[in-house]
Design a protein around this motif. Structure first.
Motif, PDB file in Angstrom:
ATOM      1  N   PHE A 158      40.157  49.483  24.329  1.00 32.24           N
ATOM      2  CA  PHE A 158      41.225  48.652  25.014  1.00 32.24           C
ATOM      3  C   PHE A 158      42.076  49.467  24.562  1.00 32.24           C
ATOM      4  O   PHE A 158      42.962  49.182  23.710  1.00 32.24           O
ATOM      5  N   THR A 159      42.878  49.638  25.561  1.00 32.06           N
ATOM      6  CA  THR A 159      44.671  49.436  25.289  1.00 32.06           C
ATOM      7  C   THR A 159      45.517  48.578  26.417  1.00 32.06           C
ATOM      8  O   THR A 159      45.210  47.999  27.070  1.00 32.06           O
ATOM      9  N   TYR A 160      46.031  48.666  25.056  1.00 36.31           N
ATOM     10  CA  TYR A 160      47.844  46.310  25.131  1.00 36.31           C
ATOM     11  C   TYR A 160      49.145  47.905  25.476  1.00 36.31           C
ATOM     12  O   TYR A 160      49.399  48.508  24.680  1.00 36.31           O
ATOM     13  N   ILE A 195      41.589  46.492  40.228  1.00 37.97           N
ATOM     14  CA  ILE A 195      43.107  46.466  39.474  1.00 37.97           C
ATOM     15  C   ILE A 195      42.973  45.198  39.448  1.00 37.97           C
ATOM     16  O   ILE A 195      42.964  43.763  41.214  1.00 37.97           O
ATOM     17  N   TYR A 196      43.618  43.711  38.781  1.00 44.08           N
ATOM     18  CA  TYR A 196      43.114  42.907  39.181  1.00 44.08           C
ATOM     19  C   TYR A 196      45.407  42.590  37.923  1.00 44.08           C
ATOM     20  O   TYR A 196      46.300  42.533  37.630  1.00 44.08           O
ATOM     21  N   VAL A 197      45.822  41.030  38.883  1.00 42.28           N
ATOM     22  CA  VAL A 197      47.219  40.927  38.245  1.00 42.28           C
ATOM     23  C   VAL A 197      47.618  39.613  39.237  1.00 42.28           C
ATOM     24  O   VAL A 197      46.926  38.968  39.451  1.00 42.28           O
ATOM     25  N   CYS A 198      48.369  39.358  37.579  1.00 42.68           N
ATOM     26  CA  CYS A 198      48.557  37.479  37.687  1.00 42.68           C
ATOM     27  C   CYS A 198      49.733  37.993  37.576  1.00 42.68           C
ATOM     28  O   CYS A 198      50.206  38.224  35.600  1.00 42.68           O
ATOM     29  N   HIS A 236      32.310  49.125  35.570  1.00 39.39           N
ATOM     30  CA  HIS A 236      33.884  49.373  36.235  1.00 39.39           C
ATOM     31  C   HIS A 236      34.584  49.731  34.954  1.00 39.39           C
ATOM     32  O   HIS A 236      34.372  49.012  33.420  1.00 39.39           O
ATOM     33  N   ASP A 237      35.592  50.238  35.575  1.00 42.10           N
ATOM     34  CA  ASP A 237      37.196  50.101  34.501  1.00 42.10           C
ATOM     35  C   ASP A 237      38.045  49.300  34.972  1.00 42.10           C
ATOM     36  O   ASP A 237      38.281  49.120  35.947  1.00 42.10           O
ATOM     37  N   SER A 271      32.981  49.963  28.939  1.00 39.08           N
ATOM     38  CA  SER A 271      34.427  49.832  30.465  1.00 39.08           C
ATOM     39  C   SER A 271      35.740  50.598  29.453  1.00 39.08           C
ATOM     40  O   SER A 271      36.214  49.891  28.385  1.00 39.08           O
ATOM     41  N   ARG A 272      36.112  50.993  30.176  1.00 38.90           N
ATOM     42  CA  ARG A 272      37.667  51.035  29.784  1.00 38.90           C
ATOM     43  C   ARG A 272      38.368  50.159  30.333  1.00 38.90           C
ATOM     44  O   ARG A 272      38.327  49.336  30.973  1.00 38.90           O
ATOM     45  N   VAL A 273      39.675  49.557  29.621  1.00 34.15           N
ATOM     46  CA  VAL A 273      40.271  47.686  29.552  1.00 34.15           C
ATOM     47  C   VAL A 273      41.245  48.289  29.014  1.00 34.15           C
ATOM     48  O   VAL A 273      41.774  48.654  27.864  1.00 34.15           O
ATOM     49  N   THR A 274      42.797  47.567  30.017  1.00 38.44           N
ATOM     50  CA  THR A 274      44.319  48.526  29.944  1.00 38.44           C
ATOM     51  C   THR A 274      44.319  46.866  30.443  1.00 38.44           C
ATOM     52  O   THR A 274      44.812  46.421  31.262  1.00 38.44           O
TER      53      THR A 274
END
Ligand code: FAD
Length: 323
Positions: free
Chosen positions: A219-221, A261-264, A161-162, A189-192
């Protein structure tokens, strides 16, 4: 299984999640941890007070038995105004699954002091558990429960996954742990991470995240500051606006079956993200993340939070923890 599905999942079922331990310490039988660190999470003076509190849980059943994304409970000492023992409050584990110490013996959380003014009397109100936790000093004991939560996790096969993480405020806590888990394992994985804050001074773990971005090409921030101009000159932005300003980054990912997609963070933040997804993605792509009929789709600008899980239902590729 369709040809576009990742190997270990079916389109409707979302990713396979790892088995996790739960409720090893119930409220009636809390473990006793010892605080080992308590430091501010913001680089400069901020309007909110958020602290990183690390707790040695080696003498509890939590040791080695928690996973990034899970929460633990804190039972503050003392009694409420009715004379009953204080109830536990949940805090997200901000550590990677191997803990702050690499052995699973120390877990940390990111706690924001709840400070309020009573609406009618104007009297100052200090949240019980958050201020208790934020005041603890190294060496102090603390009663902990958990772990809890078996759904807000990274998948059993993370490399399939990304990841697109949206955080506001202390919503960064579980993502700090998850991002370390993903990057430390060397997954490609791409992690943003899109981190939202009212002012740039409210950004949490900002220097650490900038450093991680330098160290890991995948990793993109991105930050989204809602009450002042961005460092790059953009007008004030909410987290969901980054989907628009960085379409070249997000759309190719959202068009594959790899994206999760994660939302917190602040309750309600998910609405804006869902609306932005609906504006940007054609229905055939959107349905990987949201199930909504054509009537709902034609009224995106009028969506309300009460429609979420009913007319606008996130799929199992969307992970929500808002409070
Ligand atoms: C799954 C989950 C994970 C969480 N993770 C985190 C995390 O990582 N970090 C974090 O900081 N929080 C987190 N929380 C929130 C946390 O559990 C607490 O709710 C939060 O810290 C406030 O708790 P408190 O005891 O300080 O406030 P409380 O004492 O419980 O007060 C909460 C609110 O009640 C009102 N209130 C209650 N009594 C009075 C009164 N007498 N007069 C006036 N107003 C009153 C106030 O408006 C106050 O803001 C999480 C919650 C959940 C569900």
């Amino acid at each position: 299984m369709s040809q576009t599905d990742t190997p270990r999942e079916r389109r409707d079922h979302g990713p396979e999640l790892p088995e996790v331990k739960m409720h090893l310490h119930p409220p009636a039988d809390p473990g006793v941890g010892v605080v080992v660190e308590n430091k501010r999470c913001t680089a400069r003076k901020s309007a909110s007070f958020v602290r990183h509190v690390a707790i040695d849980v080696s003498k509890t059943s939590l040791a080695g038995n928690f996973r990034a994304g899970q929460s633990f409970g804190v039972i503050p000492p003392g009694q409420d105004e009715r004379g009953r023992p204080h109830k536990l409050r949940l805090y997200s584990i901000a550590s990677p699954s191997k803990g702050e110490d690499g052995q699973g013996h120390v877990l940390a959380t990111t706690v924001k002091r709840t400070i309020d003014e009573h609406w009618e009397t104007g009297k100052l109100f200090l949240g019980v558990a958050s201020n208790y936790l934020a005041d603890l000093q190294p060496g102090d004991e603390i009663r902990v429960t958990g772990p809890s939560g078996k759904r807000f996790l990274t998948p059993a096969h993370p490399e399939d996954h990304d990841y697109i993480f949206f955080a506001t405020g202390t919503g960064i806590a579980p993502f700090r742990g998850m991002i370390h888990d993903l990057l430390d394992a060397g997954a490609q994985s791409r992690v943003t991470l899109v981190m939202g804050a009212a002012y740039a001074t409210d950004l949490l773990y900002h220097a650490d995240l900038l450093r991680l971005e330098q160290e890991h090409e995948n990793f993109t921030y991105l930050t989204a500051i809602s009450r002042e101009t961005q460092g790059d000159g953009h007008d004030p932005l909410y987290v969901q606006d980054r989907l628009r300003t960085h379409q070249d980054h997000f759309l190719p990912q959202l068009e594959t079956d790899r994206a999760l997609i994660y939302v917190c963070g602040i309750a309600g933040m998910e609405l804006g993200i869902f609306q932005q997804l609906a504006r940007l993605l054609p229905p055939s792509r959107l349905d990987r993340f949201l199930r909504c009929d054509s009537k709902a789709l034609s009224q995106v600008e009028h969506w309300e939070r009460r429609m979420i899980h009913k007319e606008v239902a996130p799929t199992r590729r969307v992970f929500l923890e808002v409070y």
